[in-house]
Enzyme design. Structure first.
Site, mmCIF file in Angstrom:
data_model
loop_
_atom_site.group_PDB
_atom_site.id
_atom_site.type_symbol
_atom_site.label_atom_id
_atom_site.label_comp_id
_atom_site.label_asym_id
_atom_site.label_seq_id
_atom_site.Cartn_x
_atom_site.Cartn_y
_atom_site.Cartn_z
ATOM 1 C CG LEU A 128 -2.000 -1.049 1.264
ATOM 2 C CD1 LEU A 128 -2.746 -1.024 2.601
ATOM 3 C CD2 LEU A 128 -2.967 -0.854 0.112
ATOM 4 N N PRO A 129 1.131 1.835 -1.157
ATOM 5 C CG PRO A 129 0.893 2.687 -3.315
ATOM 6 C CD PRO A 129 0.290 1.706 -2.346
ATOM 7 C CB CYS A 130 2.104 5.368 2.726
ATOM 8 S SG CYS A 130 3.319 4.286 3.476
ATOM 9 C CG HIS A 131 6.590 4.557 -1.493
ATOM 10 N ND1 HIS A 131 5.900 3.371 -1.270
ATOM 11 C CD2 HIS A 131 6.919 4.565 -2.806
ATOM 12 C CE1 HIS A 131 5.831 2.689 -2.397
ATOM 13 N NE2 HIS A 131 6.437 3.396 -3.351
ATOM 14 N NE ARG A 132 3.920 3.815 -6.079
ATOM 15 C CZ ARG A 132 3.374 2.657 -6.408
ATOM 16 N NH1 ARG A 132 2.062 2.551 -6.472
ATOM 17 N NH2 ARG A 132 4.140 1.609 -6.685
#
Length: 158
Positions: free
Chosen positions: A114-118
């Site tokens: 779940l790409p919270c880095h994006r």
């Protein structure tokens, strides 16, 4: 609860499964591991992601959180590989506040997948202000490494 640890270019991580769904990805290594077909598939997908061969995960997920957090994580999961979205834009999309979105990002139990880095702040691309925060191991360094991997940021010494 089945769990599997793996080495990645950014850190050792451990995946956790409950009822045939991924429920967490934590930083670090656990000694007592119980492999499952789903965890082995998740490991294969993460390995391919870090090798630059996978841009979208296809895994059953069941993150624990509030209804609002789940809405944020669902929308966050639709941010494509190599793209970013600001906390503010994500908040507007969900009729929420940027602070609430930031809190949900910080409580994401399945980072990377779940790409919270994006999810980024505002300001000049690549600046500390633009990056916002990152609650995973290594903090901003890890967020930068993931954004460099996805060719969102140019490699630099950091």
């Amino acid at each position: 609860m089945p769990q599997l640890s793996l080495h990645t270019p950014i850190a050792d991580i451990t995946l956790y499964e409950h009822q045939e769904k991924i429920v967490a990805l934590d930083w670090g290594w656990v000694e007592d591991q119980e492999k499952s077909p789903l965890l082995l598939e998740a490991k294969n997908q993460l390995d391919a992601y870090f090798d630059g061969q996978l841009t979208s995960f296809d895994l059953p997920l069941d993150p624990y959180g509030t209804d609002h957090q789940k809405r944020v994580w669902t929308r966050m999961a639709s941010i494509q590989y190599g793209e970013t979205m600001s906390y503010g834009a994500l908040a507007k999309n969900l009729s929420s506040s940027a602070q609430a979105v930031g809190t949900a990002c910080g409580r994401n139990p399945i980072p990377i997948i779940l790409p919270c880095h994006r999810v980024v702040a505002t300001g000049e691309k690549g600046s500390e202000k633009w990056l916002g925060g990152y609650s995973g191991d290594g903090g901003i360094w890890t967020k930068k490494a993931l954004l460099i991997l996805e060719e969102i940021l140019e490699p630099e010494l950091f």
